[in-house]
Scaffold this active site. Structure first.
Site, PDB file in Angstrom:
ATOM      1  N   HIS A   1       0.815  -1.222   0.000  1.00 49.18           N
ATOM      2  CA  HIS A   1       0.000   0.000   0.000  1.00 49.18           C
ATOM      3  C   HIS A   1       0.847   1.270   0.000  1.00 49.18           C
ATOM      4  CE1 HIS A   1      -4.476   0.155   0.461  1.00 49.18           C
ATOM      5  NE2 HIS A   1      -4.208   1.433   0.397  1.00 49.18           N
TER       6      HIS A   1
ATOM      7  N   GLU B   1      -1.423   1.298  -9.472  1.00 53.02           N
ATOM      8  CA  GLU B   1      -2.731   1.898  -9.225  1.00 53.02           C
ATOM      9  C   GLU B   1      -2.677   3.422  -9.164  1.00 53.02           C
ATOM     10  OE1 GLU B   1      -3.789   2.001  -4.621  1.00 53.02           O
ATOM     11  OE2 GLU B   1      -3.135  -0.003  -5.214  1.00 53.02           O
TER      12      GLU B   1
END
Length: 364
Positions: free
Chosen positions: A167, A217
């Site tokens: 993340h 992403e």
């Protein structure tokens, strides 16, 4: 402006000043370029929206283009009364594998959650590898990450795939330590071992592991991905169709990835329109690996993201797969009454601010 053959040339800035949100950007792009235009010229419109301004790329402009692009493809495919993927070359597979999230942002209770998801039919899971971490953290922090993944692997066995998402919370020195620590449990991939600002450190991180590396992403166009492919260290890319230029651009990014033997797993922690767009691209993209989906994800506990679909059964999963849509366009219909009702409601959610023990800001 346009050149003599009708292609797009350089023009004045489009998204600047008051255009501080995606909604404002969409409104300006519609007013300046798209109203009263033929919606079928999707490539032309994409080029016009991207190249027609002084500023190119970035999350706001590309997210605005993404939403418009998805709508244009839906319109065009419905005009031909066909699923969208039929206009992009036709199906490359019969169904699409999906994975389910477990564990939440600060991962906990992952073993039991993993068993529950596997019992419900999923054959692939994803979990956050860590909560926030210091730039150079303790052996205990590394051991905790190892223990969480070990708990899941021991609970579900070797037949289930487990993606581990860092993340962007992890610094380069910690990423090197963590990938070595997690290697014995053979995760399917390590996602965003570092933030994209530090993609130049991926080759060094890759030297410490055989685990496939996934990222993308927070990258917004094929030009962002270009250097990543040239590095040769990314095994899976995760462009987001709602932020990386829509269906038009992500299909091009996926084709670039195929030339570098890189798999595609579209990022999608969003709602059913975004998921429908991803599925259309997955259907006709040979190097798609698996599809992220956000139904029952920890981010969406306050509401059901399927509420504004006229028929939510289009996303029913069978043995961890979703069937190819057969309805025209994106394969979904929106309940506009629900959308209007939700639009009047206040959304009381903001990114959490996580802090280290000394009060400094941590990656959430």
């Amino acid at each position: 402006m346009t050149t003599s053959d009708g292609t797009v040339g350089w023009g004045e800035p489009v998204v600047e000043g008051r255009a501080k949100t995606v909604r404002t950007a969409v409104e300006e792009l519609m007013d300046n370029y798209l109203l009263d235009e033929d919606p079928s010229r999707i490539e032309h419109h994409w080029q016009r929206l991207y190249r027609g301004g002084f500023y190119r790329g970035g999350p706001i402009l590309m997210s605005a283009i993404s939403g418009i692009d998805q709508a244009l493809w839906d319109i065009k495919a419905k005009r031909f009364d066909a699923p969208l993927y039929e206009l992009l070359g036709g199906a490359a597979r019969d169904r699409i594998r999906v994975y389910q999230w477990i564990g939440g942002d600060r991962p906990s209770d992952v073993g039991q959650a993993a068993v529950e998801k596997v019992d419900s039919g999923f054959t692939a899971l994803k979990m956050n590898g860590t909560p926030e971490m210091r730039r150079v953290d303790s052996p205990a922090a590394v051991q905790a990450a190892r223990d969480r993944l070990a708990e899941v692997r021991n609970a579900v066995g070797d037949d289930v795939d487990i993606g581990v998402d860092f993340h962007g919370r992890v610094s380069k020195p910690m990423a090197k330590r963590l990938v070595e620590a997690l290697e014995p449990y053979e995760p399917t991939f390590i996602e965003e071992p570092v933030l994209p600002e530090h993609n130049d450190s991926l080759p060094e991180i890759a030297q410490h592991t055989t685990i496939p590396i996934a990222t993308g992403e927070r990258m917004y166009s094929r030009w962002d991905f270009k250097s990543l492919f040239e590095q040769g260290v990314a095994d899976v890319i995760q462009p987001d169709l709602s932020h990386a230029g829509g269906i038009t651009e992500v299909k091009k990014i996926a084709s670039m990835a195929e030339a570098y033997d890189v798999a595609v797993t579209p990022h999608c922690p969003l709602g059913p329109i975004a998921l429908a767009s991803c599925i259309q691209v997955d259907a006709c993209t040979p190097n798609t690996l698996i599809q992220e989906q956000s139904l029952n994800i920890h981010y969406n506990q306050t509401s059901d993201v399927l509420d504004y679909l006229a028929d939510p059964t289009v996303f029913e999963y069978d043995d961890g797969y979703v069937s190819l849509p057969t309805e025209p366009g994106l394969g979904i219909d929106i309940d506009e009454d629900v959308v209007r009702e939700r639009a009047t409601q206040d959304v009381d959610w903001h990114n959490p601010v996580w802090r280290h023990d000394d009060g400094s800001v941590a990656e959430w």
